[in-house]
Design a protein around this motif. Structure first.
Motif, PDB file in Angstrom:
ATOM      1  N   LEU A   4       0.825  -1.203   0.000  1.00  5.82           N
ATOM      2  CA  LEU A   4       0.000   0.000   0.000  1.00  5.82           C
ATOM      3  C   LEU A   4       0.865   1.261   0.000  1.00  5.82           C
ATOM      4  CD1 LEU A   4      -2.895  -1.023   2.405  1.00  5.82           C
ATOM      5  CD2 LEU A   4      -2.829  -1.031  -0.072  1.00  5.82           C
ATOM      6  N   ARG A   5       1.986   1.195   0.703  1.00  6.36           N
ATOM      7  CA  ARG A   5       2.857   2.377   0.751  1.00  6.36           C
ATOM      8  C   ARG A   5       3.373   2.758  -0.631  1.00  6.36           C
ATOM      9  NH1 ARG A   5       6.046   0.574   6.029  1.00  6.36           N
ATOM     10  NH2 ARG A   5       4.952   1.772   7.629  1.00  6.36           N
ATOM     11  N   GLN A   6       3.441   1.779  -1.534  1.00  2.00           N
ATOM     12  CA  GLN A   6       3.872   2.107  -2.898  1.00  2.00           C
ATOM     13  C   GLN A   6       2.914   3.101  -3.543  1.00  2.00           C
ATOM     14  OE1 GLN A   6       4.328  -1.531  -5.121  1.00  2.00           O
ATOM     15  NE2 GLN A   6       5.579  -2.486  -3.535  1.00  2.00           N
ATOM     16  N   ILE A  30      21.181  11.508  -7.837  1.00  2.00           N
ATOM     17  CA  ILE A  30      19.779  11.912  -7.939  1.00  2.00           C
ATOM     18  C   ILE A  30      18.991  10.865  -8.734  1.00  2.00           C
ATOM     19  CG2 ILE A  30      18.244  13.671  -8.889  1.00  2.00           C
ATOM     20  CD1 ILE A  30      19.980  14.368  -6.313  1.00  2.00           C
ATOM     21  N   LEU A  31      19.585  10.415  -9.841  1.00  2.00           N
ATOM     22  CA  LEU A  31      18.900   9.416 -10.661  1.00  2.00           C
ATOM     23  C   LEU A  31      18.663   8.132  -9.858  1.00  2.00           C
ATOM     24  CD1 LEU A  31      17.976   9.486 -13.659  1.00  2.00           C
ATOM     25  CD2 LEU A  31      19.913   8.011 -14.166  1.00  2.00           C
ATOM     26  N   GLU A  32      19.674   7.726  -9.103  1.00  2.00           N
ATOM     27  CA  GLU A  32      19.538   6.499  -8.301  1.00  2.00           C
ATOM     28  C   GLU A  32      18.520   6.670  -7.176  1.00  2.00           C
ATOM     29  OE1 GLU A  32      24.118   4.836  -8.911  1.00  2.00           O
ATOM     30  OE2 GLU A  32      23.642   6.178  -7.256  1.00  2.00           O
ATOM     31  N   ASN A  33      18.471   7.874  -6.611  1.00  3.22           N
ATOM     32  CA  ASN A  33      17.467   8.151  -5.589  1.00  3.22           C
ATOM     33  C   ASN A  33      16.065   7.890  -6.127  1.00  3.22           C
ATOM     34  OD1 ASN A  33      17.805   9.658  -2.767  1.00  3.22           O
ATOM     35  ND2 ASN A  33      19.645  10.025  -3.978  1.00  3.22           N
ATOM     36  N   ILE A  34      15.839   8.349  -7.358  1.00  3.50           N
ATOM     37  CA  ILE A  34      14.498   8.267  -7.933  1.00  3.50           C
ATOM     38  C   ILE A  34      14.177   6.844  -8.397  1.00  3.50           C
ATOM     39  CG2 ILE A  34      12.989   9.178  -9.763  1.00  3.50           C
ATOM     40  CD1 ILE A  34      14.637  11.752  -9.659  1.00  3.50           C
ATOM     41  N   THR A  35      15.204   6.130  -8.885  1.00  2.00           N
ATOM     42  CA  THR A  35      14.926   4.814  -9.484  1.00  2.00           C
ATOM     43  C   THR A  35      15.049   3.664  -8.491  1.00  2.00           C
ATOM     44  OG1 THR A  35      17.245   4.622 -10.165  1.00  2.00           O
ATOM     45  CG2 THR A  35      15.708   5.529 -11.782  1.00  2.00           C
ATOM     46  N   LEU A  36      15.611   3.916  -7.307  1.00  2.00           N
ATOM     47  CA  LEU A  36      15.878   2.819  -6.367  1.00  2.00           C
ATOM     48  C   LEU A  36      14.641   1.949  -6.089  1.00  2.00           C
ATOM     49  CD1 LEU A  36      17.956   1.549  -4.284  1.00  2.00           C
ATOM     50  CD2 LEU A  36      16.782   2.918  -2.572  1.00  2.00           C
ATOM     51  N   ALA A  37      13.575   2.602  -5.618  1.00  2.00           N
ATOM     52  CA  ALA A  37      12.401   1.821  -5.226  1.00  2.00           C
ATOM     53  C   ALA A  37      11.735   1.110  -6.409  1.00  2.00           C
ATOM     54  CB  ALA A  37      11.407   2.705  -4.475  1.00  2.00           C
ATOM     55  N   PRO A  38      11.469   1.811  -7.522  1.00  2.00           N
ATOM     56  CA  PRO A  38      10.831   1.097  -8.641  1.00  2.00           C
ATOM     57  C   PRO A  38      11.642  -0.107  -9.115  1.00  2.00           C
ATOM     58  CG  PRO A  38      10.803   3.468  -9.036  1.00  2.00           C
ATOM     59  CD  PRO A  38      11.622   3.244  -7.808  1.00  2.00           C
ATOM     60  N   ILE A  39      12.981   0.023  -9.102  1.00  2.00           N
ATOM     61  CA  ILE A  39      13.806  -1.090  -9.574  1.00  2.00           C
ATOM     62  C   ILE A  39      13.837  -2.222  -8.548  1.00  2.00           C
ATOM     63  CG2 ILE A  39      16.136  -1.822 -10.175  1.00  2.00           C
ATOM     64  CD1 ILE A  39      16.619   0.951 -11.365  1.00  2.00           C
ATOM     65  N   ARG A  58      10.990  11.723  -6.519  1.00  2.00           N
ATOM     66  CA  ARG A  58      11.201  10.355  -6.050  1.00  2.00           C
ATOM     67  C   ARG A  58       9.862   9.701  -5.670  1.00  2.00           C
ATOM     68  NH1 ARG A  58      14.919   9.336  -0.797  1.00  2.00           N
ATOM     69  NH2 ARG A  58      13.166  10.403   0.181  1.00  2.00           N
ATOM     70  N   SER A  59       9.005  10.472  -5.018  1.00  2.00           N
ATOM     71  CA  SER A  59       7.679   9.952  -4.677  1.00  2.00           C
ATOM     72  C   SER A  59       6.852   9.685  -5.929  1.00  2.00           C
ATOM     73  CB  SER A  59       6.926  10.954  -3.804  1.00  2.00           C
ATOM     74  OG  SER A  59       7.336  10.843  -2.487  1.00  2.00           O
ATOM     75  N   LEU A  60       6.924  10.632  -6.877  1.00  2.00           N
ATOM     76  CA  LEU A  60       6.107  10.512  -8.086  1.00  2.00           C
ATOM     77  C   LEU A  60       6.514   9.302  -8.927  1.00  2.00           C
ATOM     78  CD1 LEU A  60       5.868  14.252  -9.211  1.00  2.00           C
ATOM     79  CD2 LEU A  60       4.010  12.803  -8.374  1.00  2.00           C
ATOM     80  N   ALA A  61       7.772   8.883  -8.794  1.00  2.00           N
ATOM     81  CA  ALA A  61       8.252   7.756  -9.589  1.00  2.00           C
ATOM     82  C   ALA A  61       7.470   6.485  -9.290  1.00  2.00           C
ATOM     83  CB  ALA A  61       9.745   7.530  -9.330  1.00  2.00           C
ATOM     84  N   MET A  62       6.837   6.442  -8.129  1.00  2.00           N
ATOM     85  CA  MET A  62       6.053   5.257  -7.755  1.00  2.00           C
ATOM     86  C   MET A  62       4.615   5.344  -8.255  1.00  2.00           C
ATOM     87  SD  MET A  62       8.138   3.298  -6.169  1.00  2.00           S
ATOM     88  CE  MET A  62       7.026   2.132  -5.406  1.00  2.00           C
TER      89      MET A  62
END
Lengths: 228, 249
Positions: free
Chosen positions: B84-86, B103-112, B158-162
């Motif tokens: 749900l947190r996703q 910065i790129l890794e910050n944003i992509t960490l969770a989705p990957i 980073r939040s929006l990436a999810m």
């Protein structure tokens, strides 16, 4: 001058006595290396379990066991632990080096675990929350967010622990292992000369530690450079 | 500002209570947040507004009461809160970017790491988001090199990436230098315009007035008053709220 040369000759060259030191160095390195691997692995495991328990209350029983383990190991001398391992627990096994590796590894694990735990605690709580709020579970957050930062913070303390460990192995002679210290002892008992063998042994330990420190320093610099 | 508010309830909070030891911080909060709403939460410090917000994604575990997110009871121990947190983005006062990643890794960490996207997909999306938050040239920078306002914009990206269904903002501009507040609020305003459901704990009354579709006043752990911004600021009814507004406006 000639006495100095003859001393060197008597203690190290004559009858290839330097081989005692070489063999001892080999064993010291062997024991240290594998003890570091065991100590680091178990130490990280204990630290993660204990830190997770502190954060979320999970692993109650295992946490208590870990705590007891750290207390006992830190509360007793290494040489006693080594002798208990050799003469009591593994008395039926005739593999001195293996027993020493385990004894020093288990010993180091207790110290490493406290170092890693302090590293985990040094990472801001907000990092943990940020990871969790993105949907990463606690394992992924620990692995990709917390531990990389923790390791960077504890590198100097970990290096210190490895230095202590290398020197600590000098008590291996208590269970009859031919380590570096014992190698020097053997030469002394043959030549009845204390100065040269002891100085040589001390110098070799010092060299090991200096090389290790330089390596860690290099690693530290590399880890820090990506922040600037 | 007119906002299209669906009737679809996204978050439903029923009699939420939270105690820290003997200190009762939330004392029975009941409200619902609809899709497309922008709810601004204001109140004096220590009133429980941050605790309320942090309860919505279970960073604080409620002592009592229930919270439904998209129909699922998140306070139920059987609920997979990580899943749900996703869908619930969160932006923190202190940004909480990961300092050891670019910065790129910050944003992509969770989705990957969560297996939602391949590395290529995640990076493509991250680059689009960086353009959207106005920082396309920062992908290889580290958080330390950024200003506070830039950090917060990255945190939003980073939040929006999810692809969240709702975004929670916990005093997103309170740690910023005054001249950087605007760039963050501007971005939030755009998000609101695009229809993002937002819950924002804030001290920025201008933002609450202009962007929020509803303003909520929390005091002593309960909602004392909630209303449209016009009514809320022009015609407050609760005495506490009147006092509060007279002190800050």
């Amino acid at each position: 001058m000639s006495t100095f040369i003859s001393e060197i000759y008597d203690n190290f060259i004559s009858e290839n006595r330097f081989l005692y030191l070489l063999q001892g160095l080999g064993n010291t390195l062997l024991i240290s290396l594998f003890a570091v691997i065991i100590g680091t692995t178990i130490g990280f495991l204990i630290a993660v379990i204990r830190a997770s328990h502190d954060k979320s209350g999970s692993f109650k029983v295992i946490n208590a066991i870990c705590k007891l383990y750290v207390t006992i190991i830190r509360g007793t001398p290494t040489v006693i632990q080594l002798m208990i391992m050799y003469y009591v627990i593994f008395s039926a096994v005739d593999a001195k080096i293996l027993v020493a590796v385990l004894a020093f590894g288990f010993n180091s694990a207790a110290y490493v675990s406290e170092i890693v735990r302090s590293g985990i605690m040094s990472v801001d709580e907000g990092q943990f929350e940020a990871g969790r709020s993105l949907g990463l579970n606690s394992k992924l957050t620990m692995r990709f967010v917390i531990l990389p930062q923790a390791i960077k913070n504890i590198l100097p303390a970990l290096a210190n622990e490895f230095i202590v460990l290398i020197k600590e192995t000098s008590v291996s002679g208590y269970v009859g292992i031919m380590d570096l210290t014992r190698g020097g002892d053997v030469i002394r008992s043959i030549t009845y000369d204390a100065l040269a063998p002891l100085l040589a042994v001390a110098f070799i330990y010092l060299t090991l530690v200096v090389i290790l420190s330089a390596g860690v320093q290099k690693l530290e610099r590399r880890l820090r450079s990506n922040e600037r | 500002m007119s906002v299209n508010i669906d009737n679809e309830v996204l978050i439903e909070v029923k009699d939420l209570k939270k105690a820290f030891g003997k200190n009762l911080v939330l004392n029975g909060i009941t409200t619902s947040i609809h899709k497309g709403e922008v709810v601004a939460i204001i109140g004096p410090s220590g009133c429980g507004k941050s605790t309320f917000l942090r309860s919505l994604n279970l960073l604080e575990e409620p002592t009592d009461g229930t919270i439904f997110f998209e129909g699922i009871d998140i306070t139920d121990v059987k609920t997979d809160i990580n899943r749900l947190r996703q869908k619930i983005g969160m932006v923190f006062q202190q940004f909480n970017l990961f300092p050891h990643y670019t910065i790129l890794e910050n944003i992509t960490l969770a989705p990957i790491k969560l297996g939602l996207m391949t590395k290529e997909q995640a990076e493509k999306k991250a680059k689009e988001l960086l353009i959207r938050v106005g920082l396309p040239d920062k992908e290889n920078a580290y958080p330390q090199m950024l200003s506070g306002g830039q950090k917060q914009r990255i945190a939003i990206a980073r939040s929006l990436a999810m692809n969240p269904d709702v975004m929670l903002f916990d005093e997103p501009t309170s740690a910023l230098d005054p001249e950087m507040v605007k760039e963050v609020l501007e971005l939030m305003r755009e998000l609101a315009k695009e229809g993002m459901t937002m819950v924002v704990v804030t001290h920025e009354m201008g933002f609450a007035k202009e962007v929020a579709s509803r303003v909520m006043f929390i005091h002593d752990g309960v909602i004392k008053e909630e209303n449209t911004p016009e009514e809320f600021f022009e015609n407050p009814k609760d005495q506490r709220l009147k006092d509060f507004l007279s002190k800050i406006l």
